[in-house]
Write an enzyme that holds these catalytic residues in place. Structure first.
Site, PDB file in Angstrom:
ATOM      1  N   HIS A  93       0.874  -1.185   0.000  1.00 33.77           N
ATOM      2  CA  HIS A  93       0.000   0.000   0.000  1.00 33.77           C
ATOM      3  C   HIS A  93       0.908   1.232   0.000  1.00 33.77           C
ATOM      4  O   HIS A  93       1.455   1.590   1.040  1.00 33.77           O
ATOM      5  CB  HIS A  93      -0.904  -0.015   1.222  1.00 33.77           C
ATOM      6  N   ASP A 153       1.219   5.028  -0.288  1.00 37.13           N
ATOM      7  CA  ASP A 153       0.502   6.304  -0.281  1.00 37.13           C
ATOM      8  C   ASP A 153       1.153   7.252  -1.289  1.00 37.13           C
ATOM      9  O   ASP A 153       2.360   7.465  -1.251  1.00 37.13           O
ATOM     10  CB  ASP A 153       0.519   6.882   1.136  1.00 37.13           C
ATOM     11  N   ASP A 190      -7.520   1.814   2.287  1.00 37.47           N
ATOM     12  CA  ASP A 190      -7.157   2.763   3.348  1.00 37.47           C
ATOM     13  C   ASP A 190      -7.975   4.048   3.334  1.00 37.47           C
ATOM     14  O   ASP A 190      -7.671   4.980   4.070  1.00 37.47           O
ATOM     15  CB  ASP A 190      -5.661   3.102   3.192  1.00 37.47           C
ATOM     16  N   HIS A 193      -5.798   9.924  -0.799  1.00 37.64           N
ATOM     17  CA  HIS A 193      -6.397   9.921   0.547  1.00 37.64           C
ATOM     18  C   HIS A 193      -5.504  10.452   1.680  1.00 37.64           C
ATOM     19  O   HIS A 193      -5.877  10.310   2.863  1.00 37.64           O
ATOM     20  CB  HIS A 193      -6.961   8.533   0.892  1.00 37.64           C
TER      21      HIS A 193
END
Ligand SMILES: [Zn+2]
Length: 1013
Positions: free
Chosen positions: A262, A264, A374, A578
């Site tokens: 994951h 970001d 997320d 996000h």
């Protein structure tokens, strides 16, 4: 038998830690290291490889914050190691507990080919297997000294989050730089013992299986000669064969594991660093896919693929090949894993358009899941958008982070505001960084809420954020967990394979209706106000640019700016990531975001200006035209057209009251402002109805202390409401009258800040405009603007994508109480039968609604408060400091339809252009205001077809006719990607050259219109 369980368990721990793990690398020799530090930002690979090196040794400090250092490591394989497996061990100063949040490296061969990434949990590079004695070893490492922002004592304010304030202090020390023999048998023994030890710890003490494993572990430990682990490891492994080969129970939970990182797209590092994080991780993962034939990896966010395509073509070539082989699986079909609360209807749609199209164009792959592990909550508008993008599944684990309520399902149908249902899975492993630990696997099986009717769950497996992705140790553990008694079973499977199985085994899953609210991170609706305003402004300008450029192209033959719009959209979509739009990134990210939004605004204004001038004709002409980009007529200018506006006879007045304060009148509303600048009354003249609750005052600014227990930029904790100050001190109140408008201006000071508010009534508008300018210099405070309304209502409406949803005004249950801060787009609306109020906003998203019953008359006061500003100090220590401007409006007597209309207007100001044309007719007209045009654009396939997207905005049934100002040959319903809609669709029919629409509540329809000839 005597109970010696803890004795054996403790023995396992010590022998593993102190004897067996160290024996994985039984022999080593030091490597020679040279370093060159790039003077500023990262340099191209060729430049880094060629730069001269200076010597550096283990123990030496390196790496200013955000710096890039190029290391060269050299050595020679000792003759005695011939035939063995040799690895370079490169420890840049890693903390094994911080994968993804530290320094990182990418290893290159001398010819510039990337090999793999270096991360806290992944420090090895295969040098030779089998080794040849005397062989030279030469590797280069591009090392990024990214500072640790989220430390062991988390959420402390730090200046490290921007290269402009981070200083030059070295952040790391070289810890180990060796060439070493890798003993694979010992490494396998470590995995055997870890898997069994971790499984054992999860089994009930009463279970026979636990004791069988314990005794086998004891036999393995007995078989090891602690002075010669390498020689005796095979015997120890043999002792474990039986317990490792007992199959799982038929009812065992089934985990579909998928390799994942994951990453970001920006967070505690700037965007530019994410480009390199992705390159390092994907280099790691393509290497692991080559080594491990059963392993599968998935990566979401088309933007991240696009980055490596542009910046690391060598890595991208490996990714392309692995995708073609079906082993590197693009996931999710969005441009980035965006926030879903705040993006507009169109932006949310375009996330899927650009994401899915990238995967289709680059790889010929279309996937059907939305992959948002997320994201901080999911709007009721999202299911329909997912379905309209041609997808059907959603994956997220984030709702497991909710503070109060435990979500009742892991697999279910999620129903949106229009009734669309999406098959949804929350991985019960409760993480997107599964590492195949026994505790995680057991938690997934135990936690799974749909046991008895369903058996499958998914586990995204690997270190994210530059932690390097899945490790070979995780793959080795998964192999042992494939079919092991006492454990859930684990198989590497693609997300689509998981969803197909999960859907097939669960024909009647439970249904959850409405938003998936995250009971955490509620302040992300407010933090970093300028980033949020930049996003909203860009969304509005894009609507205008597409509308006016399309109109200009069809009318005047002007070139349509396909490339510019494509690029600008992708930039806006990226910033909806996000941690960017929610305001939870470091200062560097938000500083750059503001500059980027300003540049986009300049570019979009130019596109709009050019198109409008082309439509208005010669700039020296005699006509003053007003362009209306909103979906409804205003000031007699049709939606999507331009005309001269008639002058309304002005009747606005501001009058000083004998007792102090002012009254404002415009014939539609009477507004009373008291001596403290607060609104004591807003009366709708036609009905005589009062808006403000008796004994209260509206537009009251309230300042609360705001120091959450964790996650400063993300969270506001409920106790913030316990204390607060009403800002009633006034520096000055003045009124101005102009026939077209009447205003009261109020100036206040508080703390270290100043606020100026202007309340304005305009001729012919049943709306009180509230412009707020705050010079904000507070820390850890929350600023709200309160509107106590004289309304008795159980629920209120808040706008979301393609419609609105209702939330209760009470807190009967813990679910309702937990929603003490919620999201709106452009309006909230509250009503009693026959009369309502809308509060509209140009750029704020957070709000709260509470109810009280008055002692005086027993009436209900429903208070809406908009959230204006916060001042958290982590991760940006200066969040939101400085000057801010907000625009809100109070609309008494408003229906939902009025709220929709005013919401559009507040973001789409009239634009005045002088030209030779008297009017500009709209390209298309819809004869029912409930059917709102969301976008008008030319088709992305550049066929010249027109794309129009409409939706039913009021929450009811709507029939309407869409007519065009050009001869219409064909009208084809299509999906968001502008492909013909699959299956029948009776709601769009072409009759007599116009399109008849029959829409369900909140239904969204995209139509491709072909012109004749
Ligand atoms: Zn994230």
């Amino acid at each position: 038998m005597h109970d010696d369980r803890t004795l054996v368990e403790s023995r396992l721990k010590r022998v593993l830690d102190e004897r067996i793990r160290p024996a994985v690398y039984p022999e080593s020799v030091p490597l020679t290291v040279g370093i060159w530090t790039a003077p500023g930002e990262p340099v191209p690979v060729a430049e880094g490889l060629a730069a001269p090196r200076s010597p550096i040794a283990v123990g030496d400090a390196w790496g200013a914050p955000w710096g890039t250092s190029w290391l060269t490591v050299t050595g020679t394989v000792p003759q005695a190691w011939a035939g063995r497996t040799v690895e370079a061990l490169i420890d840049l100063g890693f903390d094994a507990n911080m994968p993804g949040f530290q320094c990182e490296g990418l290893v290159y061969r001398p010819d510039g080919t990337p090999v793999k990434g270096l991360n806290p949990q992944n420090q090895w590079v295969r040098a030779a297997s089998p080794a040849v004695g005397g062989e030279p070893v030469l590797l280069h490492v591009e090392a990024a000294s990214n500072p640790v922002i989220l430390d062991y004592h988390p959420f402390l304010p730090t200046e490290l989050g921007d290269k402009e304030t981070a200083g030059t202090e070295p952040q790391y020390k070289l810890t180990r730089m060796d060439l070493a023999v890798f003993d694979e048998t010992v490494w396998q023994l470590v995995i055997d013992l870890e898997v069994l030890g971790e499984l054992m710890a999860e089994l009930p003490v009463e279970s026979a299986r636990r004791w069988e494993i314990l005794r086998a572990v004891e036999r393995a430990l007995d078989a090891i000669d602690l002075q010669n682990v390498n020689k005796t490891a095979p015997q120890a492994r043999s002792a474990l064969n039986t317990v490792l080969s007992t199959p799982a129970a038929p009812s065992a939970h089934r985990i579909s594991a998928i390799g994942h990182a994951h990453i970001d797209s920006a967070w505690l590092w700037p965007l530019r660093e994410t480009v390199r994080k992705v390159a390092r991780t994907t280099a790691n993962m393509t290497a692991l896919l080559e080594d491990e034939p059963d392993f599968l990896y998935t990566m979401s966010q088309a933007q991240q693929f696009a980055w490596i395509k542009e910046h690391r073509p060598e890595v991208y070539a490996r990714v392309r090949k692995a995708v073609a082989d079906g082993r590197f699986v693009p996931a999710g079909g969005m441009w980035v894993e965006s926030d879903t609360n705040m993006p507009s209807s169109e932006a949310m749609a375009r996330q899927f358009v650009h994401g899915k199209r990238f995967f289709l164009d680059e790889f010929g792959v279309e996937n059907h899941e939305a992959w948002l592990p997320d994201t901080f909550g999911f709007t009721g508008g999202l299911p329909q958008i997912i379905r309209n993008a041609g997808s059907k599944w959603l994956l997220t684990q984030k709702i497991s982070w909710s503070q109060v309520n435990t979500f009742p399902h892991h697999t279910f149908l999620w129903e949106g505001i229009d009734g669309t249902r999406i098959f949804t899975h929350f991985p019960p492993v409760d993480t997107y960084n599964c590492s195949m630990k026994g505790s995680e696997i057991a938690h997934a099986a135990r936690n799974f809420k749909d046991k008895g009717v369903a058996r499958h769950s998914l586990a995204p497996t690997g270190w994210g954020d530059g932690g390097g992705g899945t490790t070979r140790e995780m793959v080795a553990k998964a192999a042992r967990l494939k079919d092991l008694e006492g454990s859930a079973t684990v198989r590497w499977e693609r997300p689509a394979e998981f969803f197909a199985k999960a859907e097939a085994e669960y024909p009647s899953p439970p249904v959850w209706v409405g938003e998936l609210y995250l009971e955490l991170h509620r302040a992300t609706l407010t933090s970093q106000a300028k980033t949020k305003q930049g996003n909203r402004r860009s969304e509005n300008l894009l609507r205008e640019a597409e509308l006016w450029c399309t109109t200009a192209t069809l009318r005047t033959g002007a070139a349509y700016p396909y490339e510019e719009l494509d690029r600008i959209w992708k930039t806006v979509l990226l910033h909806q990531f996000h941690d960017i739009l929610p305001g939870s990134s470091i200062a560097w990210v938000h500083r750059e975001a503001e500059a980027t939004y300003a540049a986009l605004a300049t570019e979009l204004e130019a596109l709009i200006g050019r198109a409008q001038q082309a439509l208005a004709g010669d700039a020296g002409g005699a006509h003053d035209l007003v362009f209306n980009a909103a979906p409804h007529e205003r000031s007699s200018v049709p939606a999507g057209g331009a005309a001269a506006t008639p002058t309304t006879p002005g009747n606005c007045t501001a009058t000083e009251r004998p007792e102090g304060g002012f009254t404002l009148h415009n014939g539609l509303l009477d507004v009373v402002v008291d001596t403290e600048g607060l609104i004591t009354s807003v009366t709708e003249v036609a009905s005589g109805r009062e808006t403000v609750a008796p004994g209260t005052r509206a537009n009251l600014l309230q300042l609360h202390p705001d120091f959450p227990n964790m996650w400063d930029a993300w969270d506001v904790d409920q106790f913030y409401r316990n204390t607060g100050t009403d800002l009633t001190d006034v520096d000055a109140i003045t009124a101005t009258t102009h026939p077209d408008r009447a205003s009261v201006r109020i100036e206040r000071s508080f703390g270290s800040s100043r606020v100026v508010q202007t309340l304005t009534l305009r001729a012919g508008e049943q709306r009180l405009d509230i412009d707020t300018e705050v010079d904000w210099h507070e820390t850890e405070k929350f600023l709200k603007a309160a509107f106590p309304l004289d309304l008795h209502t159980e629920r209120y409406a808040a706008e979301t994508q393609f419609g609105h949803l209702y939330r209760p005004t009470h807190t009967n249950t813990s679910w309702e109480a937990a929603k003490f801060e919620a999201c709106n787009h452009r309006f909230v609306h509250l009503d009693e039968p026959g009369w309502g109020v809308a509060l509209v906003t140009a750029s704020t998203y957070g709000h709260d609604v509470t109810r009280t019953v008055r002692d005086t008359d027993g009436g209900t006061t429903t208070t809406v408060r908009f959230s204006l500003l916060r001042a958290p100090r982590f991760p940006d220590p200066k969040t939101d400091q400085g000057l801010h401007r907000f625009h809100h409006a109070l609309v008494p007597g408003a229906t939902i339809a009025d709220a929709v209309r005013e919401g559009y207007r507040i973001g789409l100001p009239e634009r005045r252009v002088t030209g030779s044309e008297e009017t500009v007719a709209p390209l298309l007209t819809v004869d029912n205001d409930a059917i709102v045009v969301s976008a008008v654009k030319l088709a992305d396939d550049r066929s010249g077809d027109l794309i129009v997207r409409v939706y039913e905005a009021n929450g009811g049934r709507a029939r309407g006719r869409l007519t065009t100002s050009f001869p219409l040959a064909e009208a084809q319903p299509c999906d968001l990607l502008e492909r013909p809609w699959e299956g029948t669709r009776g709601d769009v029919t072409l009759t007599e050259g116009a399109v008849d629409l029959t829409l369900r509540p909140f239904e969204l329809v995209t139509v491709r219109l072909s012109t004749q000839g």
